[in-house]
Write an enzyme that holds these catalytic residues in place. Sequence first.
Site, PDB file in Angstrom:
ATOM      1  N   ASP A 132      13.286   2.989  -2.002  1.00 26.51           N
ATOM      2  CA  ASP A 132      14.557   4.034  -1.452  1.00 26.51           C
ATOM      3  C   ASP A 132      15.100   3.885  -0.339  1.00 26.51           C
ATOM      4  OD1 ASP A 132      15.929   6.404  -2.291  1.00 26.51           O
ATOM      5  OD2 ASP A 132      14.758   6.171  -4.314  1.00 26.51           O
TER       6      ASP A 132
ATOM      7  N   SER B  37      15.879  11.465 -11.370  1.00 22.98           N
ATOM      8  CA  SER B  37      15.935  10.650 -10.255  1.00 22.98           C
ATOM      9  C   SER B  37      15.191  11.386  -9.734  1.00 22.98           C
ATOM     10  CB  SER B  37      16.575  10.358  -9.400  1.00 22.98           C
ATOM     11  OG  SER B  37      17.495  11.155  -9.142  1.00 22.98           O
TER      12      SER B  37
ATOM     13  N   HIS C 133      18.266  10.446   0.747  1.00 19.63           N
ATOM     14  CA  HIS C 133      17.488  10.178  -0.535  1.00 19.63           C
ATOM     15  C   HIS C 133      16.013  10.139  -0.919  1.00 19.63           C
ATOM     16  CE1 HIS C 133      17.268   9.040  -4.751  1.00 19.63           C
ATOM     17  NE2 HIS C 133      18.149  10.057  -5.340  1.00 19.63           N
TER      18      HIS C 133
END
Length: 385
Positions: free
Chosen positions: A40, A231, A73
Site C-alpha cells: 500500500d 478496502s 491509507h
Amino acid sequence: MAFTPNDSDWNVTWPQANVKMPLAWNLTRGSRHVVVAVVDTGINPRIKDFKGAIVPGKDFVAGGYTQADEDGHGSLVSSIIAARGNNGTGIPGYCWTCKVMPVRVAVGTEFDTDVAAQGIRWAVDHGANIITLSWSEADSSPDPNVASAIAYAARQGVLVLVSAGNTGSTGYTYPAADPGAYAVAGTNKFGQLSRSNQWATTYGSWIHLAASGCQLALDQTGNGISPCGSSVAAPAVAGIAGLMLSVNPSLTPGQIISILESTARPVAGIAGGQVNAYAAILAAVTKAALSAGGQPVRLNRLLGNRWNLGVALQGQRVVATLRSSKARSCSLSLAAPDAVWLTSKRGRRAASLVARVSSGKYRLAVSCKRHRLQAASLTLRAFSH
C-alpha cells in the site's frame, strides 16, 4: 463470554461485533510469528498502537525504507489488521500480536501496477504469510505483472486478500478477480451488502467472502477514524486469517478460505457470506486436532481453564489425550448435543479418554481446577473402525 478490550477509542461497535470478534478474542489474540504484508502507501511507525507490530518492509517509491506514509491509507489498513489491543490506547486490531510488513508501492491513490507487482513478490520472498491489497480497479483488464505476482504468491503458499471494489455492480475488478486472489466485499450493520448513497460494494457470484464495510482504524497521525469501503473489509479478513494461522500454522490458503466460507453467514448477492471469526478459529483448531498423525494442538494461547473443541466425526474410534504438568487437575469429556458420552478420570500428568462414536457432531471439553492451560497440548486422534 465476550471479551471487552480497554483501548481508549474502542467500544462494541457493529463492525467487529458482526463478525464475532469479542468472542474470538477469548480464543486467541494472535501470534507474533504471523506476518501480514500491507502492499500500500507505507506506515507511520511512530503511532503508539504499532509498537512492536512492524517487521522490516521495503519502500518501492523512494527506495530503501523511509518509514513514511504520506497518504495515510497504508497506516489505516495496517491498524485494522494489527493495532495492539487491550493496551489502553487507540483501537484493537483484529490480530493484536500479529506483525505487519509495510510494502510501500504508492503515494496517494495512484498505484503503479509494475511497482505493486514487485512489492507483492518481495513480500512473498521475505516471509509474509498473508498479503492484503486494499485497491482494485474497475472497467480494466487484468495487469499481467500483478496477476503473475499473485500467482507466484499462491504457489508459495501465501494467502492474498483483495478488496472487491466500490463499484456497486457485478463486473470484475482487478486484482481482486485475478487467479490466486480472494476478493472481499463489504457489508452494512445488518449483514447485507453495502449499497448506501455513500458507497456501494462490488458484488457478484465471483466473490465468496464479505466483512463489515466500515471499520475502526487509525489515520497517519494515530487518531481514531471510521472509514468505509471494501478496502477496509479486506484487511479485516486478513486479521481473522492471521488469528486462524496463530492457532493452526499448518493451514494452507485454500484451507483458510474453505473454513471462512463454510463458517460464514450467507449474504445475498455473492456466492459466499460474511465471515464469522469465532466459528472460523474454532474450525481452524479442530482441523489441527484432526490432522494426519494426530499432531498436538497447543493450548498456551487459549485463555481460561475451560476450553471446547467442536468435532465432526463419522463412525470412528477417538482417542484424546491432554498432556501438561497440570493435567492431573484436568478432565476431558466428549459430548453430543443430547448426552455426555464419556468423561476421563483425573490422572497424574495426563488426562485421556477413548470412545467409539457413531457419525455426528460432538464437543470435546477440557475442564481444569484452578489452573490455566498455559503449557499444555491436546492430541486428538481419530481411527477408522
